[in-house]
Each structure stands twice: as structure tokens, then as C-alpha cells.
Motif scaffolding. Structure first.
Motif: not given
Length: 146
Positions: A80-81, A106-108, A113-115, A125-133
Motif C-alpha cells: 500500500g505504501v 497487478g501485484l495488488s 485475490f488471496m485476501w 472492492v480493491l480488485l475493482a480499483i486495481d482493475g480500473l488502475i
């Protein structure tokens, strides 16, 4: 108001967006950068929560990618940092940050996914944000000299 031949702007005339200003050309980069900053902060908060309070999360028996929640917390905190800092660099217009941002998103996505078994809604939610990124960084012009 005078017109110019062929719609060309005279030499030295400022563009509509100005140097470094908001334009359609760099709008996707701002979008990606702000999503990276937001997603990085959310991963930091998720990591701090996992490090501080292991009893908040859903225990999942027999999970293939099972780590101690404190380990997952440190992974999320560090990732995250780094994503937050790369997001600030994308907003500032650094070319290297776009490539690094793609790799980090991609790492996120893999980490989120593992989380999934620990915090299903938040991980989605984090998967969707990363996909948008990833989408915003890939569709923004200028990486290949557009």
C-alpha cells in the motif's frame, strides 16, 4: 477574433490546457494516479488492521494460501505504501511511474485475490480499483509516443 489559416495556432500561442494543465491527454493519468493513491491508502489501512487486531478477520480453515494474518498485514502495508508513492508520481507525470504502477496494480490484484477469504467484500472492492488502475494506465496516451 482572427482566424488562422488551416486552424493552426501561431507559434508561441498557449494551448487550451497550458503546460502541465488538465487535458484529455493526461486526464486518464490523473484518474489512475488518484485511484492509486486511494487504493494504496486503503491497503495501508487494511494492513494496519490486520497487524493490530487479528480477531477482526474471518478465520478460514484449510485455505491454500493461508498465512498468518500479521504476515498478510505487513504485505498489505508495504504494498500500500509503495502504491501510494507511485500514485503520487503518476499524478506528477513521471513516465517510470506508469510502468511501475502497472506492475504494482497487478501485484495488488494478486494480493487482493488471496485476501478474499479474510475480507470478501473489501478484497473485491480493491480488485475493482486495481482493475480500473490498469485500464486507466493502459488507455492513457503518451507511453508509446502517441
Amino acid at each position: 477574433m482572427t482566424s488562422h489559416v488551416g486552424g493552426a495556432r501561431p507559434e508561441g500561442a498557449p494551448s487550451a490546457a497550458g503546460k502541465g494543465g488538465f487535458s484529455a491527454r493526461n486526464g486518464w493519468l490523473y484518474f489512475a494516479g488518484f485511484l492509486m493513491v486511494f487504493g494504496g491508502l486503503m491497503m495501508v489501512f487494511s494492513g494496519i488492521s490486520a497487524i493490530a487486531r487479528d480477531d477482526v478477520f474471518i478465520p478460514t480453515p484449510n485455505y491454500a494460501y493461508e498465512f498468518d494474518l500479521t504476515s498478510w498485514g505487513w504485505i498489505h502495508l508495504v504494498l500500500g505504501v509503495v502504491i501510494f508513492c507511485a500514485g503520487l508520481a503518476v499524478i506528477r507525470g513521471a513516465l517510470w511511474a506508469r510502468v511501475v504502477g502497472l506492475a504494482l496494480a497487478g501485484l495488488s490484484m494478486v494480493a487482493s485475490f488471496m485476501w478474499l477469504p479474510y475480507t470478501p467484500f473489501w478484497a473485491l472492492v480493491l480488485l475493482a480499483i486495481d482493475g480500473l488502475i490498469v485500464w486507466a494506465l493502459c488507455t492513457a496516451p503518451g507511453l508509446t509516443g502517441d
